[in-house]
Scaffold this motif. Structure first.
Motif, PDB file in Angstrom:
ATOM      1  N   SER A   1       0.839  -1.214   0.000  1.00  0.00           N
ATOM      2  CA  SER A   1       0.000   0.000   0.000  1.00  0.00           C
ATOM      3  C   SER A   1       0.862   1.248   0.000  1.00  0.00           C
ATOM      4  O   SER A   1       0.558   2.230  -0.691  1.00  0.00           O
TER       5      SER A   1
ATOM      6  N   ASP B   1      -5.458  -0.832  -5.027  1.00  0.00           N
ATOM      7  CA  ASP B   1      -4.919  -1.410  -3.800  1.00  0.00           C
ATOM      8  C   ASP B   1      -5.951  -2.333  -3.164  1.00  0.00           C
ATOM      9  O   ASP B   1      -6.884  -1.886  -2.510  1.00  0.00           O
ATOM     10  N   GLU B   2      -5.794  -3.620  -3.394  1.00  0.00           N
ATOM     11  CA  GLU B   2      -6.709  -4.650  -2.900  1.00  0.00           C
ATOM     12  C   GLU B   2      -8.178  -4.286  -3.135  1.00  0.00           C
ATOM     13  O   GLU B   2      -8.975  -4.241  -2.194  1.00  0.00           O
TER      14      GLU B   2
HETATM   15 MG    MG Z   1      -2.049  -2.868   2.022  1.00  0.00          MG
END
Ligand code: MG
Ligand code: ADP
Length: 243
Positions: free
Chosen positions: A44, A164-165
């Protein structure tokens, strides 16, 4: 391949914690790079550094040949070059779906309202949500909300997209509808950096898989090679846990 995002010897610390260690990464125009690795490995932070949401202590990050400016209008423009989609959708709760997609082009790009609306509807159509345009985000499923978030990022006409995810907060039955939109984007030639645990997506959409551990890029390989023959114990160990 022409480089679009280039990180050169990037280091990031949070106090005494060294979170990104000598990161060297080049993402070519039109390339899809999937970033994987254990929790806390810096994925991240890497995304946030690319978009200047986090300052770095050393090294350089360039997007389309331009170094990231520290602040001001130049930064705002550059940030708009890179769209970002997070795990939590972060939609404006009191605005309709269409407004969510139109707002940044209206306010930041100062597009005429009619243009922003036409483009907004096109993008909603592209993510399969044109019929939801007048609803509020809370009236949509998680998968639908994430597709709105993708449309909203695309509305700024970014040169690259960071994810991000994007499916980590979704119920399992909604994951595929989001991955399909991402897959389609990849096929259309969008430059993408995607942090995900969805290895099916990595296999089918990624040009490269970057494996991070402890703030370092440990492997940077084509998916086929990475999944069939990881070079490091760290990667082998990680894959044995998630596959
Ligand atoms: Mg992360
Ligand atoms: P990942 O996304 O791979 O799980 P992160 O980039 O979120 O990893 O975090 C990397 C490391 O940096 C972790 O040890 C995390 O606790 C730490 N970290 C992340 N954000 C902050 C912050 N704002 N302040 C202090 N430490 C942070």
């Amino acid at each position: 391949m022409e480089p679009l995002i280039v990180l050169d010897k990037v280091n990031k610390h949070f106090g005494s914690l060294h979170v990104l260690k000598d990161i060297e990464l080049t993402v070519g125009r039109g390339e899809v790079v999937v970033v994987i690795g254990p929790s806390g490995s810096g994925k991240s932070t890497l995304c946030r550094a690319i978009n200047r949401l986090e300052p770095v202590q050393s090294g350089t990050i360039t997007v389309d040949g331009r170094p990231l400016p520290a602040e001001g209008r130049a930064l705002a423009r550059l940030r708009a070059d890179v769209g970002m989609v997070f795990q939590s959708f972060n939609l404006f709760a009191h605005r309709t779906v269409l407004d969510n997609v139109m707002l940044a082009p209206l306010k930041v790009r100062r597009r005429p309202r009619a243009d922003a609306e036409r483009r907004g509807r096109e993008l909603l159509d592209r993510v399969g949500l044109l019929d939801q345009a007048d609803k509020l985000p809370a009236q949509l499923s998680g998968g639908q909300q994430q597709r709105v978030a993708i449309a909203r990022a695309l509305a700024m006409e970014p040169k690259a997209m960071l994810f991000d995810e994007p499916t980590s907060a979704l119920d399992p039955e909604m994951i595929n509808e989001v991955l399909e939109v991402m897959q389609q984007l990849a096929e259309e030639g969008m430059t993408m950096v995607v942090v995900t645990h969805e290895m099916g997506f990595a296999r089918s959409a990624a040009d490269r898989v970057v494996f991070m551990a402890d703030g370092r890029i440990v492997e940077d390989r084509v998916p086929e090679d990475f999944f069939t023959d990881p070079r490091t114990d760290r990667a082998r160990d990680f894959l044995s846990k998630i596959l």
